[in-house]
Design an enzyme around this catalytic site. Sequence first.
Site, mmCIF file in Angstrom:
data_model
loop_
_atom_site.group_PDB
_atom_site.id
_atom_site.type_symbol
_atom_site.label_atom_id
_atom_site.label_comp_id
_atom_site.label_asym_id
_atom_site.label_seq_id
_atom_site.Cartn_x
_atom_site.Cartn_y
_atom_site.Cartn_z
ATOM 1 N N TYR A 154 125.389 -39.002 -22.225
ATOM 2 C CA TYR A 154 124.451 -38.269 -21.486
ATOM 3 C C TYR A 154 124.545 -36.748 -21.395
ATOM 4 O O TYR A 154 123.623 -35.881 -21.514
ATOM 5 C CB TYR A 154 124.134 -39.055 -20.176
HETATM 6 N N1 LIG Z 1 117.604 -39.121 -11.406
HETATM 7 C C1 LIG Z 1 118.575 -38.649 -11.509
HETATM 8 O O1 LIG Z 1 119.676 -38.480 -10.711
HETATM 9 C C2 LIG Z 1 118.651 -37.370 -12.476
HETATM 10 C C3 LIG Z 1 119.750 -36.368 -12.437
HETATM 11 C C4 LIG Z 1 119.761 -35.394 -13.428
HETATM 12 C C5 LIG Z 1 118.767 -35.338 -14.244
HETATM 13 N N2 LIG Z 1 117.924 -36.394 -14.449
HETATM 14 C C6 LIG Z 1 116.687 -36.100 -15.402
HETATM 15 O O2 LIG Z 1 115.627 -36.180 -14.860
HETATM 16 C C7 LIG Z 1 114.623 -36.708 -15.863
HETATM 17 C C8 LIG Z 1 113.686 -37.515 -15.343
HETATM 18 O O3 LIG Z 1 114.601 -39.089 -14.858
HETATM 19 P P1 LIG Z 1 114.193 -39.754 -13.751
HETATM 20 O O4 LIG Z 1 115.516 -40.064 -12.734
HETATM 21 O O5 LIG Z 1 113.116 -39.521 -13.130
HETATM 22 O O6 LIG Z 1 114.098 -41.333 -14.441
HETATM 23 P P2 LIG Z 1 113.110 -42.280 -14.686
HETATM 24 O O7 LIG Z 1 112.261 -42.715 -13.404
HETATM 25 O O8 LIG Z 1 113.587 -43.423 -15.454
HETATM 26 O O9 LIG Z 1 111.957 -41.435 -15.660
HETATM 27 C C9 LIG Z 1 112.310 -41.216 -16.997
HETATM 28 C C10 LIG Z 1 110.920 -41.012 -17.671
HETATM 29 O O10 LIG Z 1 111.045 -40.735 -18.958
HETATM 30 C C11 LIG Z 1 110.285 -41.538 -19.867
HETATM 31 N N3 LIG Z 1 110.982 -41.955 -21.326
HETATM 32 C C12 LIG Z 1 112.163 -42.389 -21.188
HETATM 33 N N4 LIG Z 1 112.572 -42.711 -22.523
HETATM 34 C C13 LIG Z 1 111.311 -42.249 -23.230
HETATM 35 C C14 LIG Z 1 111.117 -42.029 -24.545
HETATM 36 N N5 LIG Z 1 111.704 -42.442 -25.656
HETATM 37 N N6 LIG Z 1 109.809 -41.509 -24.920
HETATM 38 C C15 LIG Z 1 108.930 -41.008 -23.966
HETATM 39 N N7 LIG Z 1 109.287 -41.253 -22.819
HETATM 40 C C16 LIG Z 1 110.404 -41.736 -22.280
HETATM 41 C C17 LIG Z 1 110.246 -42.728 -19.038
HETATM 42 O O11 LIG Z 1 109.128 -43.671 -19.437
HETATM 43 P P3 LIG Z 1 108.813 -45.261 -19.659
HETATM 44 O O12 LIG Z 1 108.714 -45.776 -18.109
HETATM 45 O O13 LIG Z 1 107.868 -45.663 -20.593
HETATM 46 O O14 LIG Z 1 110.386 -45.807 -19.904
HETATM 47 C C18 LIG Z 1 109.899 -42.122 -17.592
HETATM 48 O O15 LIG Z 1 108.668 -41.672 -17.417
HETATM 49 C C19 LIG Z 1 115.598 -37.091 -17.218
HETATM 50 O O16 LIG Z 1 115.438 -36.139 -18.234
HETATM 51 C C20 LIG Z 1 116.795 -37.317 -16.584
HETATM 52 O O17 LIG Z 1 117.815 -37.217 -17.404
HETATM 53 C C21 LIG Z 1 117.803 -37.110 -13.404
#
Ligand SMILES: NC(=O)c1ccc[n+]([C@@H]2O[C@H](COP(=O)([O-])OP(=O)(O)OC[C@H]3O[C@@H](n4cnc5c(N)ncnc54)[C@H](OP(=O)(O)O)[C@@H]3O)[C@@H](O)[C@H]2O)c1
Length: 286
Positions: A154
Amino acid sequence: MKNVVITGVSSGIGLAITRVFVAAGYKVFGSVRKKEDALRLKEELGDSYEPLYFDLTDDDAIKAEAARVSEIVGHQGIQLLVNNGGISGGDAIMHVSIDYMKHIYDVNTLGLLRVSQAFFPLLKVSSANKSVKTKIVNISSGAGRAVRPYLGPYAATKHAVEAISDAMRRELMRYGIDVIIIEPGPIATEIWNKNKAKAGEYKYQDTDYATLFQKIDKGVEQMEHNALPAEKVGMLVLKAYTKKKPDTRYLIAPSRWMFWLAIHIIPDRWLDNMFKKQFDKIEFSK
Ligand SMILES: NC(=O)c1ccc[n+]([C@@H]2O[C@H](COP(=O)([O-])OP(=O)(O)OC[C@H]3O[C@@H](n4cnc5c(N)ncnc54)[C@H](OP(=O)(O)O)[C@@H]3O)[C@@H](O)[C@H]2O)c1
């Protein structure tokens, strides 16, 4: 009305950014993969939200949706692209499968690049009007700057996101398009549950990491416990868009100063030992 394209709006940070921008009067084109997510969001947000359907690994679907948005927005173009969609996962670097490495790069890094390239003409249309701010915001991670063990794949994708973002910012200056990186630490979203091992399905059973991976959810729970609400990231993205002279990168984390120290001050060997102690505690706990 200003037009914003956001990827991965079905849950978490993408959903929070969507809500913040809709509340502030923007039109949001947000990507989902499931019809039921689009219907749920339409029901909540009405005409301010237009669903886009694509997987971040699907070139043709992304290009087709960019063409559809172009027809809707016409000479206005889009004022902001937020590359948010992504996946995470806990993995041991010497045992992670090459197929999984390809997949996580395909989603987190190449997906961001595919979407940026497809929507670039619409950003250019907007930036031709010098009085309108035109920006790209890339959601990276604290892992894009400092690497926790067992998050290597990641972190590698997010380090690549950081490099691509810096290249974009320096290459898009000629168009007046700014590029800003958001680096979240732990944020309370579904990503945590998606990462947790399912009962009896631990990774790396046949390796020296078997015991650790049976207990690694404890480390995930520790991070989850301290996580910030996703709305804070939504507000930060709005600030990054509206601010006249924003920073190039924003770190947003519960213990921001600790991240800052890890990135800028603490020597690698100190960090190595801190992580060793943390994961020994998990591995040898009862
Ligand atoms: N949460 C944290 O602590 C954290 C920390 C640092 C960075 N981030 C970053 O923030 C961003 C959002 O993450 P989140 O925490 O909000 O997670 P999340 O709730 O799992 O949301 C991820 C989103 O990305 C979509 N997605 C995943 N795989 C995909 C694909 N192959 N094609 C199209 N859409 C896809 C998911 O859609 P589906 O529902 O269809 O799977 C969902 O809408 C990510 O880039 C993550 O790396 C998160």
